[in-house]
Every structure is written in C-alpha cells, then in structure tokens.
Design an enzyme around this catalytic site. Structure first.
Site, mmCIF file in Angstrom:
data_model
loop_
_atom_site.group_PDB
_atom_site.id
_atom_site.type_symbol
_atom_site.label_atom_id
_atom_site.label_comp_id
_atom_site.label_asym_id
_atom_site.label_seq_id
_atom_site.Cartn_x
_atom_site.Cartn_y
_atom_site.Cartn_z
ATOM 1 N N ASP A 108 0.825 -1.208 0.000
ATOM 2 C CA ASP A 108 0.000 0.000 0.000
ATOM 3 C C ASP A 108 0.858 1.256 0.000
ATOM 4 O O ASP A 108 1.833 1.352 0.741
ATOM 5 C CB ASP A 108 -0.928 0.022 1.205
ATOM 6 C CG ASP A 108 -1.946 1.139 1.098
ATOM 7 O OD1 ASP A 108 -2.921 0.980 0.335
ATOM 8 O OD2 ASP A 108 -1.763 2.171 1.752
ATOM 9 N N ASP A 311 -2.747 10.308 -5.159
ATOM 10 C CA ASP A 311 -2.780 8.941 -4.645
ATOM 11 C C ASP A 311 -3.354 8.010 -5.706
ATOM 12 O O ASP A 311 -4.473 8.209 -6.173
ATOM 13 C CB ASP A 311 -3.626 8.889 -3.371
ATOM 14 C CG ASP A 311 -3.729 7.498 -2.789
ATOM 15 O OD1 ASP A 311 -2.688 6.819 -2.721
ATOM 16 O OD2 ASP A 311 -4.834 7.082 -2.404
#
Length: 432
Positions: A108, A311
C-alpha cells in the site's frame, strides 16, 4: 522497453492494481512494471458476478474510508497507518531470507513499514496465511536491529526490550495491528531465467503478534509510501529516486505501466511540473491545487500549500466541500441538462445515461502545472446513470483532498523525489 536479457518478475496487487514487475537486473536505464487494475478482465481477482456499477460503488466507498484514515493520521489523533488491510488491498509476491522463502504480502502506498509474520507465531497471536510464517532462524542473513539503531529511531512507535532489540508496533485504520522485532534480511524477487534479484539488508518487521482483519493469502504488508522505512525509500538510490506511471482507461484491453529510474523520465512534449510539498506525515505525496476551471470560469481552492494528496490507491477525486460545490455549480451550468439523483447516495452529481450531454473539459490548476482533464477522467457510466467521479468531503472536519487514479488516466505521471516535483504529460497510455 529494455533489451537486456536478464529480467525480474514480481506479481503485486495494489488496492487498485495487480502489478507485474519486469526488471532488467543489469540495465542501467531502469525497469518497467505492468499495472493491471484489480477489477479488469486481465486481473486474477476479476469477479464476474459484480456489475460495473457495483464495482464502482465498492471503490467509491473504499475511497471515502481511505480519506478518513488519511485525515486521522494527519491530525495525529492516533499513531496508525491509513490502509485498511484487505479492504481492496494490494498483494505483492516477494521472498525473504537466505535461502529465499516466497510469500504474498499486502502492499500500500499509504503505509511505510514492510513486515511479515514470523515464527514463533502462536495461533492465538497470528492469523492463518495459507503457508508457514517466515522462520528467521532458518535464514543465514537475518539480523535483528538494536534499539539504538538509526532505523529503529525512525519508527513512530517502538519499545526497547531487555535484549536491546527494537520492538515495533503498528496499528491500522480498522484497529488491526502488528507487533514484532525490527530486523534486516535479504529481500528478493524471481527473475525470468530463474535467478533471484536480491536486495541485501532490507529493513522489515518480523511480526510475532498480528491481529485484526488480516487474512490469507497475505503474509504481511509492504509499505510503498514516502517515509524512510518504505520499500520505495529503501531502494531509492537504485532507482535514482525517480518513478513514473501511465494509467490506461478502465475499458482498455491492455495494462498500465509503472517505470523506475531513467526510463521514468517524461520525454514527450506538453509536460508540466508542480512541486512536491514536504509535510507530515512523509508517507503521503502532497501537491498544491490552486483552482479548477471550466471554460472562462474558475473555482478557487483554499490557499494553503500542500492542500491535496496525489494517490493512485484511491478511485474518486475528493475535494473540500465548499470548493467542490463551486465546481459542481460550474459543471451543471456547462452541461445544462437536469441532474438525476443517485439512489445509492454514493455520487453527488449524476445524469441519466441516455441523456445526450457534452461533458466539459476541466482544468486543474496545480502550482505551475495546468492539467486538462477529459471526460474519461471525470465521468463514468454507473448503471443507468452517468456520474461525476469527483465528490466532496463528507464533513466540515475533514478538509483533506485527494487527486485520485481516475483523474490520472492517460497521463504519464513522473515523481522525481530528489528534485521534489511531480510532472504530467497527456499520453495515450494504451500505446506505452
């Protein structure tokens, strides 16, 4: 593409992408990565029982949970990572130790620490991962890090044991946590010719107590954020602190690309660059968004520097509510048709899919960089609706904004972590 015959292959599933890394282990120019969206037909995680609108809503809800956790970490209400494990997470195939033992681990971009379940790992303290935990005693290159080591000091939460070993503790957005010994060992990846591309003395957490919503087949977590303990930071010198990606439209029958080192440099014309803003926590990549224009009208964003995070793990672009409202007003005026309410309440602005409308180009004004977003970046069919892929924050408390992956489709996006810039170039990513 590379012409060197020696390559490294690594399968990674990110919260939005399945990644196959193809690394030229001897090529100085860098290496490229195949990115496959986890919901696409190319993905081994493709679920044919879910409709495209169900997938879109699922990803939208994940986006809202993600920004709440981002905000919590920035507010320092808790020492925690922002990822919710297995909530649409990435998985990454990699090996630990000498001889190497292969595992799948969650990956992640909103987390830094690399950790894996390690023996001894009692059943009451660890979760079933579908394979045996990593045994550090079986690795000839394994070493524990001491409490006074510089790496130990980089941990947000740590404890010195009587043995002077550095014990780490990480908790996550859903209250899952991992506790263990900060360690080093060789991290390696399989190559096409059966060889291993190895990264000696890589820092990771050897987890002996891992509780919560972790589940098989993930044996741990690989942090890909900007903090000092992340994988990206640890291999920074080998990739010249530079990487880029090019995301294809969801309907494309080919994969996206992620590129490291010299090959990551944008060479096509029309590139624009904006500064990366250094803020806490260093995990996130902050930019400054000054406003959004449609035609000759502009909505001004809050003037604070570093007011938006770029992101690739979030689906919907999320903007501060007052700023969003100004943009929605401009979109409605430009389209002119009557909006239709989304029954699920997931999306703020929708139109009937059968309605003949022209979606306007939106220009996102980052400091020094004007990004022209096309309809593929801003609207998508959602069942019998056509919905905007930009939504407001859901409270006055949450003022954080995220520039998400739909908005980045068909741009090559380059991160130069040494110059502290992010560059964008409009690109047909299906031809990369």
């Amino acid at each position: 593409m590379m012409h060197n015959p020696t390559f490294l292959v690594l399968n990674v599933i990110l919260s939005s992408f399945v990644i196959q890394i193809v690394v030229a282990t001897k090529a100085a120019s860098g290496f490229s990565v195949e990115l496959i969206h986890r919901d696409s037909l190319l993905s081994p995680f493709y679920n044919g029982s879910l409709t495209s609108s169900e997938l879109l809503r699922k990803n939208a809800l994940h986006s809202m949970e993600r920004i709440k956790n981002f905000q919590s970490l920035i507010d320092q209400k808790a020492i925690q990572s922002v990822v919710i494990p297995n909530g649409g997470s990435y998985l990454m195939k990699l090996s630990f130790g000498t001889p190497p033992v292969e595992y799948l681990a969650i990956a992640d971009t909103g987390s830094d620490l690399i950790w894996i379940q390690c023996a001894p790992c009692p059943q009451t303290q660890c979760y079933s991962q579908g394979s045996s935990p990593f045994d550090p005693q079986a690795s000839s290159t394994y070493q524990k890090l001491s409490c006074d080591s510089e790496t130990c000091q980089a941990l947000p939460r740590k404890q010195c044991l009587n043995t002077n070993d550095c014990e780490y503790y990480y908790s996550y957005g859903d209250k899952s946590y991992t506790r263990g010994i900060l360690s080093t060992d060789t991290l390696s990846f399989d190559s096409y010719n059966g060889q291993k591309a190895a990264f000696p003395t890589s820092t990771f957490g050897c987890g002996h107590n891992n509780q919560g919503h972790f589940r098989s087949p993930g044996a741990g977590l690989v942090g890909l954020g900007g903090g000092p303990l992340s994988l990206v930071s640890q291999i920074g010198t080998q990739i010249d602190h530079r990487f880029s990606y090019c995301l294809v439209p969801r309907s494309a029958k080919c994969s996206s690309k992620l590129i490291f080192r010299q090959e990551a440099i944008i060479s096509q014309p029309g590139a624009v660059s904006t500064p990366l803003i250094t803020k806490n926590p260093p995990t996130f990549y902050f930019l400054t968004l000054e406003g959004v224009s449609i035609g000759d009208k502009t909505a001004q964003a809050a003037s604070s520097e570093g007011n938006i995070i770029i992101d690739s793990g979030t689906t919907l672009t999320i903007l501060e509510s007052n700023f969003y409202n100004s943009i929605e007003t401009m979109v409605k005026e430009a389209i002119g048709a009557e909006p239709v309410q989304d029954p699920s309440g997931t999306f703020s602005l929708c139109y009937g899919a059968e309605t003949s409308i022209n979606v306007p180009e939106m220009v996102f004004h980052f400091t020094g960089a004007d990004l022209r977003l096309q309809p593929v970046n801003t609207f998508r069919i959602n069942g019998d609706l056509l919905c905007m892929l930009i939504v407001p924050t859901n409270s006055d408390i949450n003022t954080l904004s995220i520039f998400a992956n739909y908005a980045q489709i068909n741009f090559q996006v380059e991160y130069d972590l040494q110059k502290k810039t992010v560059s964008f170039a409009p690109t047909d990513c299906t031809k990369q």
